[in-house]
Design a protein around this motif. Structure first.
Motif, PDB file in Angstrom:
ATOM      1  N   ALA A  23       0.779  -1.290  -0.090  1.00 51.64           N
ATOM      2  CA  ALA A  23       0.059  -0.118   0.039  1.00 51.64           C
ATOM      3  C   ALA A  23       0.923   1.196   0.118  1.00 51.64           C
ATOM      4  N   ALA A  24       2.043   1.119   0.914  1.00 55.49           N
ATOM      5  CA  ALA A  24       2.798   2.402   0.920  1.00 55.49           C
ATOM      6  C   ALA A  24       3.754   2.561  -0.306  1.00 55.49           C
ATOM      7  N   ALA A  25       3.911   1.390  -1.058  1.00 59.74           N
ATOM      8  CA  ALA A  25       4.495   1.570  -2.235  1.00 59.74           C
ATOM      9  C   ALA A  25       3.782   2.012  -3.446  1.00 59.74           C
ATOM     10  N   SER A  26       2.480   1.660  -3.440  1.00 61.49           N
ATOM     11  CA  SER A  26       1.639   2.278  -4.412  1.00 61.49           C
ATOM     12  C   SER A  26       1.248   3.562  -4.341  1.00 61.49           C
ATOM     13  N   GLU A  27       1.667   4.376  -3.227  1.00 61.22           N
ATOM     14  CA  GLU A  27       1.373   5.885  -3.168  1.00 61.22           C
ATOM     15  C   GLU A  27       2.297   6.406  -4.276  1.00 61.22           C
ATOM     16  N   PRO A  28       1.653   7.217  -5.071  1.00 64.12           N
ATOM     17  CA  PRO A  28       2.247   8.248  -6.103  1.00 64.12           C
ATOM     18  C   PRO A  28       3.238   8.775  -5.599  1.00 64.12           C
ATOM     19  N   LEU A  29       4.418   8.846  -6.261  1.00 63.27           N
ATOM     20  CA  LEU A  29       5.646   9.714  -6.004  1.00 63.27           C
ATOM     21  C   LEU A  29       5.706  11.071  -6.842  1.00 63.27           C
ATOM     22  N   ALA A  30       5.996  12.042  -6.360  1.00 58.88           N
ATOM     23  CA  ALA A  30       6.005  13.432  -7.112  1.00 58.88           C
ATOM     24  C   ALA A  30       7.057  13.516  -8.173  1.00 58.88           C
ATOM     25  N   THR A  31       6.857  13.625  -9.449  1.00 57.16           N
ATOM     26  CA  THR A  31       7.740  13.560 -10.330  1.00 57.16           C
ATOM     27  C   THR A  31       7.709  14.885 -11.006  1.00 57.16           C
ATOM     28  N   PHE A  32       8.921  15.324 -11.318  1.00 56.90           N
ATOM     29  CA  PHE A  32       8.918  16.699 -12.233  1.00 56.90           C
ATOM     30  C   PHE A  32       9.532  16.444 -13.538  1.00 56.90           C
ATOM     31  N   ALA A  33       8.634  16.384 -14.514  1.00 56.07           N
ATOM     32  CA  ALA A  33       9.187  16.180 -15.831  1.00 56.07           C
ATOM     33  C   ALA A  33       9.624  17.402 -16.614  1.00 56.07           C
ATOM     34  N   PRO A  34      10.854  17.440 -17.358  1.00 53.71           N
ATOM     35  CA  PRO A  34      11.423  18.496 -17.811  1.00 53.71           C
ATOM     36  C   PRO A  34      10.554  19.143 -18.941  1.00 53.71           C
ATOM     37  N   THR A  35      10.504  20.417 -19.001  1.00 55.24           N
ATOM     38  CA  THR A  35       9.704  21.086 -19.874  1.00 55.24           C
ATOM     39  C   THR A  35      10.147  20.886 -21.222  1.00 55.24           C
ATOM     40  N   LYS A  36       9.550  20.568 -22.240  1.00 58.84           N
ATOM     41  CA  LYS A  36      10.270  20.206 -23.570  1.00 58.84           C
ATOM     42  C   LYS A  36       9.678  21.436 -24.485  1.00 58.84           C
ATOM     43  N   THR A  37      10.751  21.853 -25.087  1.00 57.00           N
ATOM     44  CA  THR A  37      10.432  23.147 -26.100  1.00 57.00           C
ATOM     45  C   THR A  37      11.021  22.831 -27.521  1.00 57.00           C
ATOM     46  N   SER A  38      10.083  22.697 -28.306  1.00 57.22           N
ATOM     47  CA  SER A  38      10.636  22.253 -29.733  1.00 57.22           C
ATOM     48  C   SER A  38      11.578  23.206 -30.376  1.00 57.22           C
ATOM     49  N   ALA A  39      12.016  23.037 -31.412  1.00 61.46           N
ATOM     50  CA  ALA A  39      13.075  23.904 -31.989  1.00 61.46           C
ATOM     51  C   ALA A  39      12.280  24.964 -32.752  1.00 61.46           C
ATOM     52  N   LYS A  40      11.254  24.875 -33.057  1.00 62.73           N
ATOM     53  CA  LYS A  40      10.406  25.849 -33.712  1.00 62.73           C
ATOM     54  C   LYS A  40       9.930  26.708 -32.941  1.00 62.73           C
ATOM     55  N   GLN A  41       9.474  26.252 -31.668  1.00 60.68           N
ATOM     56  CA  GLN A  41       9.104  27.321 -30.584  1.00 60.68           C
ATOM     57  C   GLN A  41      10.333  28.321 -30.170  1.00 60.68           C
ATOM     58  N   GLN A  42      11.717  27.535 -30.118  1.00 65.35           N
ATOM     59  CA  GLN A  42      12.696  28.412 -29.482  1.00 65.35           C
ATOM     60  C   GLN A  42      13.062  29.174 -30.647  1.00 65.35           C
ATOM     61  N   LYS A  43      12.843  28.993 -32.126  1.00 65.27           N
ATOM     62  CA  LYS A  43      13.298  29.920 -32.939  1.00 65.27           C
ATOM     63  C   LYS A  43      12.279  31.266 -33.107  1.00 65.27           C
ATOM     64  N   LYS A  44      11.055  30.917 -32.568  1.00 61.02           N
ATOM     65  CA  LYS A  44       9.892  31.891 -32.728  1.00 61.02           C
ATOM     66  C   LYS A  44      10.318  32.980 -31.509  1.00 61.02           C
ATOM     67  N   THR A  45      10.740  32.648 -30.284  1.00 58.63           N
ATOM     68  CA  THR A  45      10.927  33.333 -29.017  1.00 58.63           C
ATOM     69  C   THR A  45      12.214  34.063 -29.203  1.00 58.63           C
ATOM     70  N   THR A  46      13.074  33.859 -30.005  1.00 53.39           N
ATOM     71  CA  THR A  46      14.508  34.195 -30.137  1.00 53.39           C
ATOM     72  C   THR A  46      14.355  36.039 -30.669  1.00 53.39           C
ATOM     73  N   GLN A  47      14.631  36.851 -29.780  1.00 55.24           N
ATOM     74  CA  GLN A  47      14.592  38.191 -30.069  1.00 55.24           C
ATOM     75  C   GLN A  47      15.511  38.650 -31.269  1.00 55.24           C
ATOM     76  N   GLN A  48      14.898  39.589 -32.018  1.00 54.55           N
ATOM     77  CA  GLN A  48      15.632  39.766 -33.165  1.00 54.55           C
ATOM     78  C   GLN A  48      16.291  41.292 -32.859  1.00 54.55           C
ATOM     79  N   CYS A  49      17.624  41.230 -33.100  1.00 52.34           N
ATOM     80  CA  CYS A  49      18.237  42.428 -32.922  1.00 52.34           C
ATOM     81  C   CYS A  49      19.336  42.880 -33.900  1.00 52.34           C
ATOM     82  N   LEU A  50      19.680  44.320 -34.026  1.00 50.62           N
ATOM     83  CA  LEU A  50      20.387  44.699 -34.796  1.00 50.62           C
ATOM     84  C   LEU A  50      21.277  45.806 -34.066  1.00 50.62           C
ATOM     85  N   PHE A  51      22.449  46.149 -34.514  1.00 50.05           N
ATOM     86  CA  PHE A  51      23.214  47.124 -33.989  1.00 50.05           C
ATOM     87  C   PHE A  51      23.538  48.195 -35.093  1.00 50.05           C
TER      88      PHE A  51
END
Length: 207
Positions: free
Chosen positions: A52-80
């Motif tokens: 019964a004790a073993a069947s108790e759910p354990l807290a797990t933290f799944a890493p947030t996955k970000t697709s390459a497309k999302q990363q590209k979209k959130t990249t700030q465009q910058c010029l100098f």
């Protein structure tokens, strides 16, 4: 008379000895058996509780996955824009330009925030030298000559990213017209062909 009490005395002694014997028998024989008999039930109880004790759910933290497309979209465009000959005249002209565009000066950052342009995205103008800050160019008076500025699109949030670099490129051209050279995000000289390619990159991002 003495002999008449002797049987009663012997009987009393026999009763006492019997009680002592019974107590010893219980302590030596019966009590250990009771403990041994209870041991399996305790083990069974423990074994029952363990799953019964073993069947108790354990807290797990799944890493947030970000697709390459999302990363590209959130990249700030910058010029100098790096000024070839920094001076007070450029400072004044840049300050007037920022005032005309209703830019807000954030003293803590030493940067100017331009309201959204035709494409609906605000810009931020900061010092090209790190960790330098732009002086309050919108105020009259002499300030340290600005060596160059970085101009970037400020994304409102991750879901509302830039869909077109028009505002960024147009304002960068205006600043460069004061006497500066346009550099890309890696601080390398950029050509008009490379600027035009930014439009194509944004078109690819939409797909």
């Amino acid at each position: 008379m003495t002999f008449s009490y002797l049987p009663m005395l012997l009987a009393g002694v026999a009763i006492v000895l019997g009680l002592v014997s019974a107590a010893l028998f219980y302590k030596v024989v019966i009590a250990p058996r009771n403990k041994a008999g209870n041991a399996p039930s305790n083990a069974h109880s423990t074994a029952t509780q363990t799953p019964a004790a073993a069947s108790e759910p354990l807290a797990t933290f799944a890493p947030t996955k970000t697709s390459a497309k999302q990363q590209k979209k959130t990249t700030q465009q910058c010029l100098f824009v790096v000024f070839e000959a920094p001076n007070q005249s450029i400072n004044q002209a840049l300050g007037e330009m920022l005032n005309a565009k209703h830019a807000f000066y954030e003293a803590e950052l030493g940067a100017f925030h331009l309201p959204p342009g035709p494409q609906g995205y605000p810009l931020m103008v900061a010092s090209a030298t790190s960790p330098g800050k732009l002086p309050p160019l919108h105020k009259a008076g002499e300030h340290t000559p600005v060596q160059g500025v970085s101009i970037l699109i400020r994304f409102l949030n991750a879901r509302k990213v830039s869909r077109g670099p028009d505002d960024l490129i147009a304002f960068t051209h205006e600043v460069a017209a004061l006497g500066g050279q346009i550099l890309d995000a890696k601080r390398n000289p950029i050509t008009e062909a490379s600027l035009a390619a930014m439009y194509q990159e944004e078109e690819a991002t939409r797909d």
